[in-house]
Design an enzyme around this catalytic site. Structure first.
Site, short mmCIF file in Angstrom:
data_model
loop_
_atom_site.label_atom_id
_atom_site.label_comp_id
_atom_site.label_asym_id
_atom_site.label_seq_id
_atom_site.Cartn_x
_atom_site.Cartn_y
_atom_site.Cartn_z
N ASP A 368 0.84 -1.21 0.00
CA ASP A 368 0.00 0.00 0.00
C ASP A 368 0.88 1.25 0.00
O ASP A 368 2.08 1.21 -0.33
CB ASP A 368 -0.97 -0.07 1.20
CG ASP A 368 -2.29 0.64 0.94
OD1 ASP A 368 -2.31 1.88 1.02
OD2 ASP A 368 -3.30 -0.04 0.64
N ASP A 369 0.29 2.34 0.41
CA ASP A 369 0.90 3.68 0.39
C ASP A 369 2.27 3.70 1.08
O ASP A 369 2.45 3.06 2.11
CB ASP A 369 -0.09 4.60 1.13
CG ASP A 369 0.21 6.06 0.91
OD1 ASP A 369 1.21 6.38 0.28
OD2 ASP A 369 -0.60 6.88 1.39
N ARG A 445 -5.71 16.27 3.71
CA ARG A 445 -4.69 15.24 3.91
C ARG A 445 -3.35 15.68 3.28
O ARG A 445 -2.67 14.88 2.64
CB ARG A 445 -5.16 13.91 3.30
CG ARG A 445 -4.58 12.71 4.02
CD ARG A 445 -4.85 11.41 3.28
NE ARG A 445 -4.39 10.29 4.06
CZ ARG A 445 -3.96 9.15 3.55
NH1 ARG A 445 -3.92 8.97 2.26
NH2 ARG A 445 -3.56 8.17 4.32
N ASP A 480 -6.23 4.76 -5.69
CA ASP A 480 -6.84 5.51 -4.58
C ASP A 480 -7.07 6.98 -4.97
O ASP A 480 -6.52 7.47 -5.97
CB ASP A 480 -5.87 5.42 -3.38
CG ASP A 480 -6.58 5.53 -2.05
OD1 ASP A 480 -7.75 5.91 -2.02
OD2 ASP A 480 -5.93 5.23 -1.02
N MET A 481 -7.86 7.69 -4.19
CA MET A 481 -8.14 9.11 -4.42
C MET A 481 -8.66 9.66 -3.11
O MET A 481 -9.76 9.31 -2.70
CB MET A 481 -9.21 9.22 -5.51
CG MET A 481 -9.39 10.54 -6.19
SD MET A 481 -10.14 11.80 -5.17
CE MET A 481 -10.45 13.04 -6.38
N GLY A 530 -10.39 6.71 -0.43
CA GLY A 530 -10.52 6.70 1.03
C GLY A 530 -11.57 5.67 1.42
O GLY A 530 -12.49 5.97 2.16
N ASP A 536 -18.98 3.59 -7.64
CA ASP A 536 -20.06 3.87 -8.60
C ASP A 536 -19.85 3.04 -9.85
O ASP A 536 -18.77 2.45 -10.07
CB ASP A 536 -20.10 5.36 -8.93
CG ASP A 536 -18.77 5.89 -9.44
OD1 ASP A 536 -18.34 5.47 -10.53
OD2 ASP A 536 -18.15 6.73 -8.76
N GLU A 616 -5.26 -18.81 15.66
CA GLU A 616 -5.89 -17.82 14.77
C GLU A 616 -5.50 -18.09 13.31
O GLU A 616 -6.32 -17.98 12.40
CB GLU A 616 -5.45 -16.40 15.16
CG GLU A 616 -6.10 -15.92 16.45
CD GLU A 616 -5.55 -14.58 16.91
OE1 GLU A 616 -6.33 -13.74 17.35
OE2 GLU A 616 -4.31 -14.37 16.84
C1 DGJ Z 1 -7.06 5.29 1.79
C2 DGJ Z 1 -7.39 3.85 1.52
O1 DGJ Z 1 -8.75 3.63 1.56
C3 DGJ Z 1 -6.63 2.98 2.50
O2 DGJ Z 1 -7.00 1.65 2.35
C4 DGJ Z 1 -5.17 3.19 2.27
O3 DGJ Z 1 -4.81 2.74 0.99
C5 DGJ Z 1 -4.83 4.64 2.45
N1 DGJ Z 1 -5.65 5.48 1.64
C6 DGJ Z 1 -3.37 4.89 2.11
O4 DGJ Z 1 -3.05 6.23 2.11
#
Ligand code: DGJ
Length: 747
Positions: A368-369, A445, A480-481, A530, A536, A616
Site C-alpha cells: 500500500d501507500d 490530507r 486511490d483518491m 478513502g 459507482d 488464529e
Molecule cells: C485510503 C485507503 O482507503 C486505505 O485503504 C489506504 O490505501 C490509504 N488510503 C493509504 O493512504
C-alpha cells in the site's frame, strides 16, 4: 424486437422480459412519457391516462392557442426543458446566442438499431445484437437549432433500460449548456418512497427511506467524485415495498464525478425524477456544431421488491458493465499491508508478511501507500511515482521477485490524481495543481488535485506509472483518491470554460484508466477513494472491484455492505478481515465473524500475521479454503438480504444461491445478545420449494426453509456468526430445473 414504434399513433414501446417503457411523439412534437412498469403485451397507447384540464397558471404552448388544457406544466415529459412553460425539475438549461435561456425541444426523427449504442470516452453498458436494441430519438429546438439526441438501450432479459443523451449545438452561435441531465422519468402519482444511500468517510452508503413530499428532494455530490456522502443510485418504491414485493424503480448513473438526483412532486401529485451531472460548478460552452455527451443512466423496474431490483442490477453490472480478464475470473485472495504497517515498512517486513501469508494460503501481497518518493507520512510525496529503494532496501523488482518466489502475486498502490506541495513534481510543475490563482486553496490530507483535464499531465502520470509497472511483475493496482475537490481551476482553460473542469476531469480520469487497463490487461484494478468514496458504476467499468470502506469493523461493515448491495454486485465489494481491536472503532469481534462479513465481497486480509497465534492462523487457513469453495457462488450467484442490520433485528443475515437454485451459502451475524433469548428464526430465499437441502447437518425441503425458516442456535458470545452451506440433494426421479425453468416455476 425490443423496441416497437407505431407510426400511426407515434407510440414507442420499449419491451424487456417483464417491463414496458412507453412514450409518444405527440401533438406539436412534444415527446410525452406515458408509462414505465409491468410489461404490456398489446402495446396499448396509455396516453388516455393523461387527464386534460385547464389548470390556472399553467400556460399553453402557442400552437395550442386557446386550448387551455394543453400544458407542459403537468404533461409527463420525456426530457423536460427549462423556460418553455414546464416549471418542474428540468433536464436541460441553456444560454443561447441571444442571451435567452429558453429551450423547447420537439421530436424530429428516430432510429432503431440492434445491439447497444456506445458512448466514446464514457462508461456504458454493452451487449450484443441478440440481447437487445437501441433507440435514438432526435429532438430539436426549432428556433435555435439546438438538438438533443436521447439514447435508449433495452436489455431484454435483464429488465434494464439505459439512457444517455448528446447535446449538439445546431445553432449558429456559441451556446452555453448550464444543465443537462442524463435521464428524466415522470410517474403519474406520488405514493412513493425515496430510497437513497448517504454517508461519510468510514460509513458509506447508509440506506435511508423517506416518503416523497411536495416540492423537491435531492441527493448529490459537488465534491468532484461521486463521494462517500451520497451515491449515484436511487430507488423510488411504493410505500409498502419490501424485499419481496412492491413497485421499485431504480436509477443508477454510471459516473464518478459530481451528480444530482432530484425528485419532485408537482401540483397534481405527480412525480418527476431527473439524474445527471450536478449543474452546480457545471457549464459547458458549445461552439456551433460541437457536441456534449452526457453519462449513461441505468434504469430498472420491478414489481417484486428490492431483492429483484438488486438482482437486475447485479446481473447487468456483472455481465454488461465489468470488462476485461478479471470480470469473471477468480480474484486472488490478498493481504494488504496498510493496517499492518501503515507507512512503517521496508522490503524485508513485506517479505515477512508474504511468507506468513503464503503459510496460511493467501495468494497476493499488496504493497500500500508509502513505497515511492519521500513518503513516510501522508504529508508529502504524492506525484513522485519513483520507487524509494532506500526505504525498501531493494529494488521493486527484487521485492516482487522475492514475493513471486514464495508463490504469491504482487500488487501495488497508486494515487495517480494527486500532488503534494512537498513533492518533486510540485517543484517542477506547480501549475499542474488545481488552484485558483491568487488563492491558497484548501488542503486535505496535505494534498491537492492534479489538473486531469490536461493531456500533458495525464501523459506524465501514465509514463511514470508505466515505468513502475514495466519494472516488475505487478498483477494488481489499488487506485486511490483521497480528497474532495474544491478551488477548481485549470490554467489550461480560458475563463469561460472553467465551468467544464469537473466534467473534463472525470473524462480525463476515464481516459487514463482506459489507456492503462488496455495496456496492462492482465492487471486486476481495484478502485478506492478513502475506502468507498467513489463506489459507482463509472469506476466499475474500469475496475471490477472497489475498496468498499476504510472502516473494516465487521459490525459497521454490516450496514455499509447492506447499503452497497442494493445497487452493486457483491463481487465488486473489496472486503478484508482486519485486526482486533478494530483500528477504526476499537471494537472486539471474533475472527470468525470478521471472516463471515469479509466473505460478502472480494476477500482479503489487512492485518499483521506475525502477531497472530497458531490457533488464529488455523482459522484463517480454513476461511481461505472456504472462500475459495464459495468464490463462484459469491461472485456469480444471486444474493438475498434476509434480515437486519437496521431496526430491532438481533441478527443480520444474508444468503447466496447459485443460478440453478441448488447450492448456496447462508451467513448470519448476531448483533444483540439477550438473556433468556427468544428463538431466532430466519427465512431463506430463492430456493426450489420441492427440492431437499442439507443445511448444518440436517435435511429440509426448500419450502420449509423459505416459509418456515431456519432456527439458529442460541448465540453464546457477542457478535457470533454462522455460516452454513446450503446443499441441494439430488433425488431419484426428480430433475433439477434449469435456471430459466426454475425462475418461471418459482414465480
Ligand atoms: C485510503 C485507503 O482507503 C486505505 O485503504 C489506504 O490505501 C490509504 N488510503 C493509504 O493512504
Amino acid at each position: 424486437m425490443a423496441i416497437i414504434y407505431n407510426e400511426t399513433t407515434g407510440v414507442f414501446n420499449l419491451q424487456t422480459e417483464h417491463t414496458t417503457y412507453q412514450m409518444k411523439a405527440g401533438e406539436f412534437g412534444f415527446l410525452l412519457h406515458l408509462y414505465y412498469g409491468e410489461r404490456l403485451e398489446d402495446g396499448s397507447d396509455l396516453s388516455y391516462l393523461i387527464q386534460r384540464a385547464d389548470r390556472g397558471f399553467s400556460g399553453n404552448p402557442y400552437e395550442a392557442r386557446y386550448d387551455r388544457t394543453f400544458s407542459l406544466d403537468y404533461f409527463p415529459q420525456e426530457y423536460s426543458c427549462f423556460g418553455n412553460g414546464d416549471y418542474r425539475a428540468d433536464s436541460i438549461q441553456t444560454v443561447n446566442g441571444d442571451g435567452s435561456n429558453v429551450i423547447d425541444l420537439r421530436y424530429c426523427s428516430h432510429r432503431i438499431h440492434p445491439g447497444k449504442y456506445t458512448l466514446p470516452g464514457l462508461p456504458a453498458m454493452f451487449w450484443g445484437e441478440d440481447d437487445g436494441d437501441s433507440l435514438e430519438i432526435t429532438l430539436k429546438d426549432p428556433v435555435t437549432g439546438i438538438q438533443v439526441i436521447l439514447y435508449y438501450g433495452v436489455l431484454e432479459k435483464g429488465d434494464i433500460i439505459t439512457r444517455a443523451c448528446k447535446v449538439i449545438n445546431g445553432s449558429k452561435d456559441r451556446t452555453e449548456v448550464r444543465k443537462a441531465m442524463s435521464v428524466c422519468l415522470d410517474i403519474n402519482h406520488n405514493q412513493l418512497d425515496f430510497v437513497h444511500f448517504y454517508g461519510r468517510h468510514c460509513m458509506e452508503r447508509q440506506m435511508e427511506r423517506t416518503p416523497l413530499h411536495h416540492g423537491k428532494q435531492s441527493v448529490g455530490s459537488v465534491r468532484g467524485t461521486s463521494s462517500h456522502h451520497h451515491n449515484p443510485f436511487i430507488i423510488l418504491c411504493d410505500r409498502h415495498a419490501t424485499e419481496e414485493r412492491g413497485d421499485c424503480y431504480g436509477m443508477m448513473l454510471l459516473y464518478s464525478g459530481c451528480f444530482l438526483a432530484e425528485v419532485e412532486v408537482d401540483q397534481i401529485h405527480q412525480t418527476r425524477a431527473v439524474m445527471g451531472i450536478h449543474p452546480d460548478q457545471f457549464s459547458f460552452q458549445l461552439e456551433p456544431g460541437e457536441k456534449l455527451v452526457l453519462p449513461e443512466a441505468v434504469m430498472s423496474y420491478t414489481r417484486k421488491g428490492f431483492s429483484n431490483l438488486s438482482k437486475n442490477y447485479h446481473d447487468a453490472i456483472r455481465n454488461h458493465l465489468l470488462r476485461g480478464e478479471w470480470a469473471h475470473k477468480r480474484r486472488p485472495i490478498l493481504i494488504n499491508n496498510w493496517e499492518a504497517t501503515y507507512f512503517d515498512f521496508d522490503g524485508e517486513k513485506l517479505l515477512q508478511i508474504a511468507r506468513d501469508a503464503k503459510d496460511v494460503g493467501i495468494e497476493m501481497l499488496v504493497m500500500d501507500d508509502g513505497w515511492f518518493g519521500e513518503r513516510d507520512s501522508d504529508d508529502s510525496g504524492l506525484g513522485d511515482w519513483q520507487v524509494n529503494e532506500a526505504k525498501l532496501g531493494c529494488t521493486l523488482k527484487e521485492l516482487v521477485d522475492g514475493v513471486n518466489r514464495l508463490g504469491l502475486k504482487f500488487g501495488i498502490w497508486f494515487e495517480p490524481e494527486m500532488i503534494c506541495e512537498n513533492s518533486r513534481l510540485y517543484q517542477a510543475h506547480p501549475d499542474w495543481m488545481m488552484r485558483v490563482p491568487g488563492r491558497k486553496g484548501n488542503i486535505a490530507r496535505a494534498q491537492f488535485v492534479l489538473d486531469f483535464t490536461r493531456r500533458d499531465v495525464r501523459a506524465y502520470i501514465e509514463e511514470a506509472m508505466s515505468k513502475v509497472l514495466d519494472s516488475a511483475n505487478i498483477e494488481y493496482i489499488k487506485w486511490d483518491m483521497n480528497r474532495s475537490m474544491c478551488n477548481i481551476f485549470s490554467a489550461a482553460l480560458p475563463p469561460e470554460r472553467q465551468g467544464e473542469i469537473c466534467h473534463r476531469y472525470v473524462l480525463g480520469l476515464y481516459d487514463l484508466l482506459e489507456r492503462l487497463t488496455t495496456k496492462y490487461p492482465y492487471i486486476l484494478f481495484e478502485g478506492c477513494s478513502g475506502g468507498g468514496g467513489r463506489f459507482d458504476g463509472g469506476m466499475l467499468y474500469y475496475t471490477p472491484q472497489i475498496w468498499c470502506s476504510d472502516d473494516t469493523d465487521a459490525i459497521e461493515r454490516l450496514k455499509i455492505q447492506y447499503g452497497t448491495s442494493f445497487g452493486y454486485p457483491i463481487g465488486a465489494v473489496g472486503s478484508h478481515v482486519s485486526a482486533c481491536p478494530n483500528h477504526q472503532t476499537g471494537r472486539l469481534t471474533p475472527l470468525e465473524t470478521r471472516g463471515t462479513v469479509a466473505m460478502a465481497g472480494s476477500f482479503g486480509y489487512e492485518l499483521d500475521l506475525t502477531k497472530m497465534t497458531e490457533e488464529e492462523k488455523n482459522i484463517i487457513r480454513s476461511q481461505i479454503e472456504e472462500y475459495k469453495k464459495y468464490d463462484e457462488l459469491i461472485h456469480e450467484g444471486d444474493y438475498y438480504r434476509l434480515c437486519g442490520p437496521y431496526g430491532n433485528d438481533r441478527v443480520t443475515a444474508w444468503q447466496f444461491v447459485d443460478k440453478e437454485k441448488k447450492n448456496g451459502l447462508f451467513c448470519a451475524v448476531i448483533t444483540r445478545l439477550q438473556a433468556n433469548p427468544a428463538p431466532l428464526i430466519v427465512k431463506l430465499k430463492g430456493l426450489q420449494k420441492d427440492m431437499r437441502y442439507e443445511v448444518n447437518g440436517k435435511i429440509y425441503s426448500g419450502s420449509a426453509l423459505m416459509y418456515g425458516g431456519m432456527l439458529l442456535p442460541v448465540p453464546k458470545e457477542e457478535y457470533e456468526s454462522f455460516r452454513y452451506e446450503i446443499k441441494g440433494i439430488e433425488q431419484e426421479g426428480r430433475t433439477v430445473l434449469s435456471p430459466s425453468e426454475s425462475c418461471s416455476r418459482i414465480r
